[in-house]
Design a protein around this motif. Sequence first.
Motif, mmCIF file in Angstrom:
data_model
loop_
_atom_site.group_PDB
_atom_site.id
_atom_site.type_symbol
_atom_site.label_atom_id
_atom_site.label_comp_id
_atom_site.label_asym_id
_atom_site.label_seq_id
_atom_site.Cartn_x
_atom_site.Cartn_y
_atom_site.Cartn_z
ATOM 1 N N GLU A 94 -20.321 -11.397 -69.034
ATOM 2 C CA GLU A 94 -20.144 -11.469 -67.590
ATOM 3 C C GLU A 94 -20.177 -10.038 -67.056
ATOM 4 O O GLU A 94 -19.315 -9.228 -67.399
ATOM 5 C CB GLU A 94 -18.813 -12.132 -67.234
ATOM 6 N N ARG A 95 -21.182 -9.730 -66.248
ATOM 7 C CA ARG A 95 -21.350 -8.366 -65.742
ATOM 8 C C ARG A 95 -21.626 -8.378 -64.246
ATOM 9 O O ARG A 95 -22.191 -9.331 -63.697
ATOM 10 C CB ARG A 95 -22.509 -7.656 -66.451
ATOM 11 N N ALA A 96 -21.232 -7.278 -63.601
ATOM 12 C CA ALA A 96 -21.570 -7.052 -62.193
ATOM 13 C C ALA A 96 -22.751 -6.093 -62.147
ATOM 14 O O ALA A 96 -22.708 -5.020 -62.758
ATOM 15 C CB ALA A 96 -20.378 -6.466 -61.445
ATOM 16 N N ILE A 97 -23.797 -6.484 -61.450
ATOM 17 C CA ILE A 97 -25.025 -5.688 -61.371
ATOM 18 C C ILE A 97 -25.176 -5.160 -59.944
ATOM 19 O O ILE A 97 -25.135 -5.928 -58.980
ATOM 20 C CB ILE A 97 -26.271 -6.519 -61.736
ATOM 21 N N LEU A 98 -25.352 -3.858 -59.834
ATOM 22 C CA LEU A 98 -25.469 -3.192 -58.533
ATOM 23 C C LEU A 98 -26.829 -2.509 -58.424
ATOM 24 O O LEU A 98 -27.263 -1.834 -59.362
ATOM 25 C CB LEU A 98 -24.347 -2.162 -58.379
ATOM 26 N N PHE A 99 -27.475 -2.703 -57.277
ATOM 27 C CA PHE A 99 -28.727 -1.995 -56.980
ATOM 28 C C PHE A 99 -28.565 -1.239 -55.668
ATOM 29 O O PHE A 99 -27.936 -1.728 -54.725
ATOM 30 C CB PHE A 99 -29.900 -2.972 -56.848
ATOM 31 N N MET A 100 -29.167 -0.052 -55.618
ATOM 32 C CA MET A 100 -29.178 0.742 -54.387
ATOM 33 C C MET A 100 -30.548 1.384 -54.263
ATOM 34 O O MET A 100 -31.059 1.960 -55.231
ATOM 35 C CB MET A 100 -28.085 1.814 -54.426
ATOM 36 N N ALA A 157 -17.616 -2.657 -59.331
ATOM 37 C CA ALA A 157 -18.914 -2.537 -58.666
ATOM 38 C C ALA A 157 -18.752 -2.347 -57.161
ATOM 39 O O ALA A 157 -19.479 -1.562 -56.539
ATOM 40 C CB ALA A 157 -19.770 -3.767 -58.962
ATOM 41 N N ILE A 158 -17.797 -3.048 -56.551
ATOM 42 C CA ILE A 158 -17.560 -2.901 -55.111
ATOM 43 C C ILE A 158 -17.056 -1.497 -54.798
ATOM 44 O O ILE A 158 -17.511 -0.852 -53.845
ATOM 45 C CB ILE A 158 -16.559 -3.963 -54.620
ATOM 46 N N GLY A 159 -16.121 -1.023 -55.589
ATOM 47 C CA GLY A 159 -15.624 0.339 -55.394
ATOM 48 C C GLY A 159 -16.735 1.359 -55.512
ATOM 49 O O GLY A 159 -16.823 2.314 -54.723
ATOM 50 N N ALA A 160 -17.610 1.150 -56.491
ATOM 51 C CA ALA A 160 -18.735 2.062 -56.683
ATOM 52 C C ALA A 160 -19.700 1.999 -55.508
ATOM 53 O O ALA A 160 -20.177 3.033 -55.024
ATOM 54 C CB ALA A 160 -19.460 1.720 -57.981
ATOM 55 N N ALA A 161 -20.001 0.793 -55.035
ATOM 56 C CA ALA A 161 -20.942 0.631 -53.916
ATOM 57 C C ALA A 161 -20.451 1.374 -52.681
ATOM 58 O O ALA A 161 -21.220 2.065 -51.997
ATOM 59 C CB ALA A 161 -21.140 -0.851 -53.614
ATOM 60 N N ARG A 162 -19.180 1.251 -52.385
ATOM 61 C CA ARG A 162 -18.629 1.923 -51.212
ATOM 62 C C ARG A 162 -18.680 3.446 -51.384
ATOM 63 O O ARG A 162 -19.025 4.176 -50.449
ATOM 64 C CB ARG A 162 -17.193 1.452 -50.976
ATOM 65 N N ALA A 163 -18.324 3.919 -52.578
ATOM 66 C CA ALA A 163 -18.350 5.362 -52.829
ATOM 67 C C ALA A 163 -19.782 5.898 -52.793
ATOM 68 O O ALA A 163 -20.036 7.003 -52.297
ATOM 69 C CB ALA A 163 -17.710 5.659 -54.182
ATOM 70 N N MET A 164 -20.727 5.126 -53.294
ATOM 71 C CA MET A 164 -22.130 5.544 -53.313
ATOM 72 C C MET A 164 -22.694 5.642 -51.903
ATOM 73 O O MET A 164 -23.411 6.593 -51.573
ATOM 74 C CB MET A 164 -22.941 4.578 -54.173
ATOM 75 N N GLN A 165 -22.383 4.667 -51.072
ATOM 76 C CA GLN A 165 -22.861 4.721 -49.681
ATOM 77 C C GLN A 165 -22.259 5.913 -48.947
ATOM 78 O O GLN A 165 -22.945 6.595 -48.173
ATOM 79 C CB GLN A 165 -22.509 3.422 -48.946
ATOM 80 N N GLN A 166 -20.994 6.159 -49.188
ATOM 81 C CA GLN A 166 -20.331 7.295 -48.544
ATOM 82 C C GLN A 166 -20.957 8.617 -48.986
ATOM 83 O O GLN A 166 -21.122 9.533 -48.174
ATOM 84 C CB GLN A 166 -18.843 7.279 -48.883
ATOM 85 N N ALA A 167 -21.310 8.720 -50.266
ATOM 86 C CA ALA A 167 -21.917 9.949 -50.782
ATOM 87 C C ALA A 167 -23.353 10.116 -50.301
ATOM 88 O O ALA A 167 -23.823 11.233 -50.060
ATOM 89 C CB ALA A 167 -21.877 9.947 -52.310
ATOM 90 N N ALA A 168 -24.059 8.998 -50.150
ATOM 91 C CA ALA A 168 -25.476 9.060 -49.785
ATOM 92 C C ALA A 168 -25.700 9.348 -48.306
ATOM 93 O O ALA A 168 -26.693 9.994 -47.940
ATOM 94 C CB ALA A 168 -26.162 7.746 -50.149
ATOM 95 N N HIS A 169 -24.800 8.891 -47.461
ATOM 96 C CA HIS A 169 -25.031 8.962 -46.014
ATOM 97 C C HIS A 169 -25.347 10.367 -45.492
ATOM 98 O O HIS A 169 -26.359 10.551 -44.796
ATOM 99 C CB HIS A 169 -23.836 8.374 -45.259
ATOM 100 N N PRO A 170 -24.530 11.387 -45.758
ATOM 101 C CA PRO A 170 -24.824 12.705 -45.172
ATOM 102 C C PRO A 170 -26.142 13.303 -45.653
ATOM 103 O O PRO A 170 -26.781 14.061 -44.925
ATOM 104 C CB PRO A 170 -23.625 13.565 -45.606
ATOM 105 N N ILE A 171 -26.549 12.956 -46.849
ATOM 106 C CA ILE A 171 -27.809 13.505 -47.395
ATOM 107 C C ILE A 171 -29.007 12.798 -46.786
ATOM 108 O O ILE A 171 -29.953 13.438 -46.311
ATOM 109 C CB ILE A 171 -27.820 13.356 -48.932
ATOM 110 N N ALA A 182 -26.581 -3.671 -52.885
ATOM 111 C CA ALA A 182 -26.143 -5.051 -53.079
ATOM 112 C C ALA A 182 -25.672 -5.243 -54.509
ATOM 113 O O ALA A 182 -26.073 -4.505 -55.418
ATOM 114 C CB ALA A 182 -27.270 -6.032 -52.764
ATOM 115 N N LEU A 183 -24.823 -6.262 -54.700
ATOM 116 C CA LEU A 183 -24.339 -6.543 -56.047
ATOM 117 C C LEU A 183 -24.113 -8.032 -56.242
ATOM 118 O O LEU A 183 -23.857 -8.781 -55.307
ATOM 119 C CB LEU A 183 -23.061 -5.757 -56.337
ATOM 120 N N HIS A 184 -24.235 -8.415 -57.498
ATOM 121 C CA HIS A 184 -24.080 -9.813 -57.907
ATOM 122 C C HIS A 184 -23.335 -9.821 -59.229
ATOM 123 O O HIS A 184 -23.332 -8.810 -59.961
ATOM 124 C CB HIS A 184 -25.465 -10.459 -58.029
#
Length: 262
Positions: A94-100, A157-171, A182-184
């Motif tokens: 059982e795994r959570a898969i995240l794509f960005m 995965a949710i924690g990572a998604a939020r942190a990734m969006q926050q890091a990506a936005h200014p760049i 998104a993640l599933h």
Amino acid sequence: MVIAQYVVMIFKSHWQMGQSLNKLIFNPENKFIIATTIVVGLLLGLQSLQVTWQRQQLQETAGILGNLAKWGMGNYAVNQAVTNPEELAFHRRERAILFMDIRGFTQWCEQTDPDMVAKVLNLYYRSVEPAAAQYQPLRITLTADEIMAIYASPSEAIGAARAMQQAAHPILSSHQLGAGCALHYGNVIEGLFGSEDVRTYTVIGDVVNTAKRLESATPAGEITISDAVYQLIQGQLEVEPRAPISAKGKAKPLKAWRLVLP
């Protein structure tokens, strides 16, 4: 050591006999022993230096190979290969898969100098990958402008998604770009895939394909979670329903939710 002890005994005995140091050193009986001692000492010293240098080289080489292995396979796979290699055989998990993925990246590349593209993309990776790594990913894969990450649980995965969006936005926003995420979560097959010469640790299955379809339908700056993830975390996070997502290969539209970001 034996030769050194012998020389000390010779010095002591001759000294007690009142012979001068000069006569002792140039005594024909002792010249050979003294010369041999010096040569052996030099050889032992050189051997010690060589062993130290070889050990240092081996440590540096091991460090380089370790980094290359982790870059190519990920920390989880490398650690498993060392401590529990049978875990890298095919297993259902059982795994959570995240794509960005960066929206409008291809068109932006056509209009931008390649050196600038490389610089921005590398800066994006250097900012987003550490954000993803904070949440103990089993594997992070960087392919062009796409990032795929595998986690053991949806909360990670949710924690990572939020942190990734926050890091990506200014760049990305400084170049009028943004990334959809998104993640599933569900059952996948994980292990080492590939040929005899080229292998990599990854996961396959419908969960992976569905996560990618959800990401493709996610606007820049947003995070989509599947209904499977929502059922596990409902009440813990603020979400809004998305319109059903028609996905290639799916008989029915996908039910999904937009994660409300702070």
